[in-house]
Design a protein around this motif. Structure first.
Motif, short mmCIF file in Angstrom:
data_model
loop_
_atom_site.label_atom_id
_atom_site.label_comp_id
_atom_site.label_asym_id
_atom_site.label_seq_id
_atom_site.Cartn_x
_atom_site.Cartn_y
_atom_site.Cartn_z
N PRO A 12 -16.24 7.77 11.82
CA PRO A 12 -15.27 8.09 12.88
C PRO A 12 -14.38 6.89 13.17
N GLU A 13 -13.37 7.11 14.02
CA GLU A 13 -12.49 6.03 14.45
C GLU A 13 -13.06 5.39 15.71
N LEU A 14 -13.14 4.07 15.72
CA LEU A 14 -13.57 3.35 16.92
C LEU A 14 -12.48 3.43 17.97
N ARG A 15 -12.84 3.91 19.18
CA ARG A 15 -11.89 4.03 20.28
C ARG A 15 -12.49 3.35 21.51
N PRO A 16 -12.32 2.03 21.64
CA PRO A 16 -12.90 1.32 22.79
C PRO A 16 -12.19 1.65 24.09
N TYR A 17 -12.90 1.49 25.18
CA TYR A 17 -12.34 1.73 26.52
C TYR A 17 -12.90 0.68 27.48
N GLY A 18 -12.16 0.42 28.56
CA GLY A 18 -12.57 -0.59 29.52
C GLY A 18 -13.35 -0.01 30.69
N ILE A 19 -14.21 -0.82 31.26
CA ILE A 19 -14.97 -0.38 32.42
C ILE A 19 -15.13 -1.52 33.42
N ILE A 20 -14.95 -1.20 34.70
CA ILE A 20 -15.19 -2.17 35.77
C ILE A 20 -16.64 -2.00 36.21
N GLU A 21 -17.38 -3.09 36.27
CA GLU A 21 -18.77 -3.03 36.71
C GLU A 21 -19.06 -4.19 37.66
N ASN A 22 -19.81 -3.91 38.69
CA ASN A 22 -20.25 -4.94 39.62
C ASN A 22 -21.75 -4.79 39.85
N ARG A 69 -14.71 -5.44 30.98
CA ARG A 69 -15.65 -5.21 29.90
C ARG A 69 -15.18 -4.05 29.01
N ILE A 70 -15.36 -4.18 27.72
CA ILE A 70 -14.98 -3.14 26.77
C ILE A 70 -16.23 -2.49 26.20
N LYS A 71 -16.22 -1.16 26.16
CA LYS A 71 -17.34 -0.40 25.58
C LYS A 71 -16.82 0.40 24.37
#
Length: 304
Positions: A274-284, A117-119
């Motif tokens: 601002p600049e969009l800087r997405p990051y990934g996250i592991i979720e269960n 998932r990307i936030k």
């Protein structure tokens, strides 16, 4: 070779050096930050002699370690001199193989082949304030042009923790005040006492209308909280405060908005361009964790 180290086994001098020299540098991975936000000692995964590190905060439930991101800690992940997709994948594989994971975020520099998932997050990078302001949206600039009558009766002040605490507790919506809010305030108080956190308030007619909480290190200022008295929303005090902190710091520090998932929050942040800087996250989900736990019990395996 990746290996796991418990808190008491970590060489924090080498850990800090790896973070400081990393391409992915994030204040939220620093020892002081994690010591404050985590409710118990945390692990790290380390590659070779601290050539790359991955902090792993966790809680204990059902007698097991459950990896869970601490409150106010947005991004972690892998830290190395140069970001390396294959190495990041190796860390991810080790993490999933050796831990039960409820939620674990990577950072906005980490490249991954695995789809997670990307936030969203937003950053402003160091630059002359005039150039930053020139890019604000027309709507944001209008919000910052206060009426003369408001200007005469308003001011911006840095306030102490106790004054900020009283305002935040009176104007926070949507948190469980018996647990979530008290935990946020514990973290805020600790950061404030250690000199990392500052509370800036917008006063109108000698009354606090808005407060923001900002965390600072040597190269970044992060917005950890934005609190408003709903009776004064029309005054745009939150915009004024954020612009004030940007103006004070943006020539030398990155400004981190710390979020942007909710549509109204994203729209508000985007007004500062601002600049969009997405990051990934592991979720269960809890259900998936129970299924994995049952699977491990059947096979006589556990994560302690």
């Amino acid at each position: 070779m990746i290996r796991r180290l418990k808190y008491h086994e970590i060489d924090f001098a080498k850990y800090a050096q790896c973070l400081e020299n990393s391409e992915q540098r994030k204040y939220s991975a620093a020892k002081d930050f994690l010591d404050t936000t985590s409710t118990m000692p945390w692990d790290i995964l380390v590659y070779k002699d601290y050539e790359a590190v991955m902090p792993v905060p966790f809680v204990r439930k059902y007698g097991m370690k459950i990896v869970h991101n601490p409150k106010l800690c947005q991004q972690l992940g892998v830290f190395s001199e140069k970001d390396n997709l294959e190495l990041n994948e190796a860390f991810l594989e080790y993490l999933e193989k050796n831990y039960m994971i409820r939620a674990y975020p990577f950072n906005d520099v980490n490249q991954l082949r695995t789809k997670i998932r990307i936030k969203k997050n937003f950053l402003l990078y160091p630059e002359a304030y005039e150039k930053v302001y020139s890019r604000y949206s027309p709507k944001r600039k209008r919000k910052l042009r206060l009426d003369e009558a408001v200007v005469k009766e308003s001011e911006i002040k840095t306030i102490p923790y106790e004054k900020a605490k009283a305002f935040i507790e009176s104007n926070t919506i949507g948190l469980n005040k018996d647990h979530d809010l008290s935990e946020f305030m514990r973290i805020f108080e600790s950061f404030y006492k250690s000199g990392y956190l500052k509370f800036t308030a917008f006063y109108y007619q000698k009354k606090i209308a808005n407060v923001i909480a900002t965390y600072s290190d040597s190269n970044m200022v992060a917005l950890l909280g934005n609190f408003n008295d709903k009776d004064y929303v029309r005054l745009s005090g939150a915009s004024v405060l954020i612009d004030h902190v940007i103006k004070e710091n943006i020539e030398t520090h990155i400004f981190d908005f710390e979020g942007g998932e909710l549509p109204n929050i994203e729209e508000f942040f985007r007004g500062f361009r601002p600049e969009l800087r997405p990051y990934g996250i592991i979720e269960n989900s809890k259900m998936n964790l129970f299924k994995k736990l049952a699977y491990l019990v059947v096979r006589g395996r556990s994560f302690l």
